[in-house]
Design a protein around this motif. Sequence first.
Motif: not given
Lengths: 122, 887
Positions: B370-399
């Motif tokens: 699980s820790a390894n997958v967390t690590n993979l997800l962290m790396a992926r989350a870092a590279s996806r932060s732009r996608e997330v920022a765009v979605r948040a800007a378009l009104g998606a709630r953080r939750g």
Amino acid sequence: MPPRTPPVDHFLPLTPPMLHTLVALADGDKHGYAILKEIARRTENAVRLSAGTLYALIRRAEGDGLIVETDDRPDISLDDERRRYYRLTPLGRRVAAAEIDRLESIVEMARAKKLVPRPRSN
Amino acid sequence: MSSRADRIFRALVRVFPFDFRADHGRDMEQTLRAQHREARREGVRTLIGLWLEILRDVVTTAPREHVAILRQDFAYALRALRRAPVFAVSAVLTLALGMSAMTGMIAIVNAIMFRPLAVEHPEQLMSISNRAVSNRTVPYMVSFRDLQDYRAETTVLADAIGYTLRVASFKVDDGADRVAIEMVTDNYFSMLGMQPAAGRLIQPNEGRAKGDAPVVVLASWYWRSRFGSDPSIIGKPVRVNGRPFTIIGVTSPTFRGTESLVRVAAYVPAWMHETFVDAPSAQSLFEDRAARMFTVLGRLKPGISLAQARAALDVRAATLAREFPSTNTDVSLRIAPEAQTRPNPQLGEFLRIASAAFVGLAAVVLLITSANVTNLLMARAASRSREVAVRAALGARRGRIMRQFVTESVTIGLLGGLVAIPIVVFALRCLHEFIAGVTAAAALDPDFSVDVRVTVVALATAIVAGILAGLAPAMAVCRSDLGRTLNSGGRSGMNDSGGRLRGMLVVMQVALSLTLLVSGGLFVRSLDHARHIDLGFQPDGMFLASASPGLQGYDSAQRLAFYRSVRDRMAALADVDDAAWISLPPLGIMFQIAQVSPQMRPRDPGWRPPIAFEADVSPEYFATARMRLVRGRGFNTRDDATSTPVVVVNETLASQFWPDQDPIGRLLATDGTTLEVVGVMRDGKYQNVGESPRAAIFRPLAQAVPATATLVTRTSRPGQDLASTVRDIIRDVDPDVGVYDVRPMSTHLDNGNAFFPFRLGAFMTSLFGGMGVLLASIGLYGMIAYHVGQRTQEFGVRMALGASSADIIRDVLARGGRFALIGVAVGIVLAFGLAQLLRGLLLGVRPFDPVTYGAVASLLVAICLIASFIPARRATGLDPLTALRAE
């Protein structure tokens, strides 16, 4: 890019509560509770929606673009609490009309086969 | 009143999904309040109607809304995973690894401890057994007379059954099968609430009267596999151990018997014991309270608790101890739910501890994955932060965004579980084959199938693992400064907490892998220790083969003739130094015991006759096994049925019975026979290698002719395969006597009580530990590579300013080494805790064994440094200019 509007047929047939909701909005913007009251009044309590069902319907209709939330308040004096108001979109209007056409053609067919009598014209 | 209604409305709205609530919660509450006001004005009936309607509405609508959102999220997660196939495949496979370990262990534990017996109300069944007291004077099994007395406790027990397992030969028309047969009390099937699939089952008092026709009930699987479910088999004669029996019925297909490890082929009434085996003591079986032969299950009366049953039966046992002091003084009862006493009441407790330990180890592997997958997800989350920022800007709630991240990792978890299923099924099949192959003597057949219970637990584990892996990255993304992310052109806006978390994960992985590897090391050292223990005989060059002339219905004289003939022909072979027979070889999973006492009982009133290991051997056995006689003589051909019964005892027994005296010529009693001591043998190991010195007796084969025995051959060429030679000779002597368990002594020791527990422990922990280290090094590598990537520009500047490659490498290695060292330090503490738990499973090695800890810690640090070296090397390979331009 906004998604392409799907054809009206895509939404048919509507469930009776959905059709009632759209019809209730045909003559003006209303909030949820008003929609509920309107439906009960017009059907003489034959159709009564519950709150959960109603808002689930509103959610779906909003998602499908049949209604939109509006900021206009028709009459502040009639409304002591801040509520969300909904308006029928042009698409919603077309869908409701198409559903009624569909129902009418079924009724017509049933009359032609004398399943139900024609209303006496007066 | 209205405020209470408000509270209820608020609670009802909370049942709906987060998004729904955020959009419509307040409106819905207001609507409910308005409806409520109106209904109250109209009267009580309307009000009640409204409440009912509201409840019905919430119960039907809310779950539908949850499912709708979940479906959306899953569809989104699957799309996202499809867009990143490399990430998806590596995450799913990694998690599948941990899931297989966990699900496999759960399936095993389920078979051992949780799957209820396929009988009526299995939860009411309690095992009633004798507590094995410290000096091993009473076996856990119960005598027939005691069982009858316990059955009489009708205030707490609805009924109680006894059963005892026998290996028998089963012959119909053509060819005999070697099968396990259960001898059962006549109420066995009625108490378990079983119905026959054909014919009838055993009836009360069946076979009790002399001259009753011997009958046998077939197990459904045996009926199917041996007789093709032929209904006309009912009423047919068969030969069991060479004696005529009649098949009267077949058990229902769902019934799997009351043995958890053994596949029973047929059931015979216990009353027919005498007909079934020709033990001279058969008559006393139903009279003698010292003849403890039955495993007992009682059925609690409805509404009676375990404690009540315990209290009542304890009183009964105490009464019996007063009435029958010679046999029952030491009997104290162990009453436990049936599932806790598998495969038998004595082993059950040990097995529960062992399985808990192994489930714990598997959970550790799952945590690492699980820790390894967390690590993979962290790396992926870092590279996806732009996608997330765009979605948040378009009104998606953080939750909502968080929920989607977690849904994605849960999807990975479920896919991992899906991949794990075939792996687990395959691994369990291998394990089952292995266990079934340990000995042909006992028809071993544990049921490791993956049932609903295992599936549900595995599913839950997959979901929990998914949530565990995904929660931290989701939170990190949502905490990050989304606005800044957008402005900085998509470079991670995640603050340093993300990096800290990844560091902690690596530390945890290193620590947990160390824990697993240390456990593995301790088992390996135990095994090594076990292999060097003096067994009292010389196993190298010994070859074993078992045969059962007694199951052919042969009498003593015929058996002896068979044993002698086979032995003589074997010993005459050129490569064979010597050959001999023994009733059951030592350190197997089956053994023979006897209650022995000296003719003159010691005066100490607290003295109890001990249970001794017993083996019946032919005269050549001691020489063949290279055992050392310390006094007196061994056996010779003159020790036969017509001469004085004699016995060779071991040093422990001699010093217990006749301290400071010469035991030769003394008499001891066992099973109603008096034996004269002719020799004293040096102590050895008999049941397991960890046992403290215990009493043992050896009797001449010719005076205690066993139905089954094992031929022991010593060859001058160790490792030579004698299998076909042994089979040929036995077939030559008597083609009707089957040969089984043909194997070198080394295999017998490896798969038996001697070394198997340590081999299993070493194998499992090394396997898990290996997985852990692999994953931890991948995790560390990923983190260091990411770290190096982030600092590429800095390294470029430093190298341009004259720093050498060695400086940079040292810098990166120091970072990797720091995590490794912290991990090792934490791991040593954890490993020490785990080793304390494993203490009971180890042999000759302390839980804090400096050699093991030192070796494992150095190995881990070395692996961590290699994992850090690769990205460090790459960083220095860059041209400073390219590195500078990387921005």
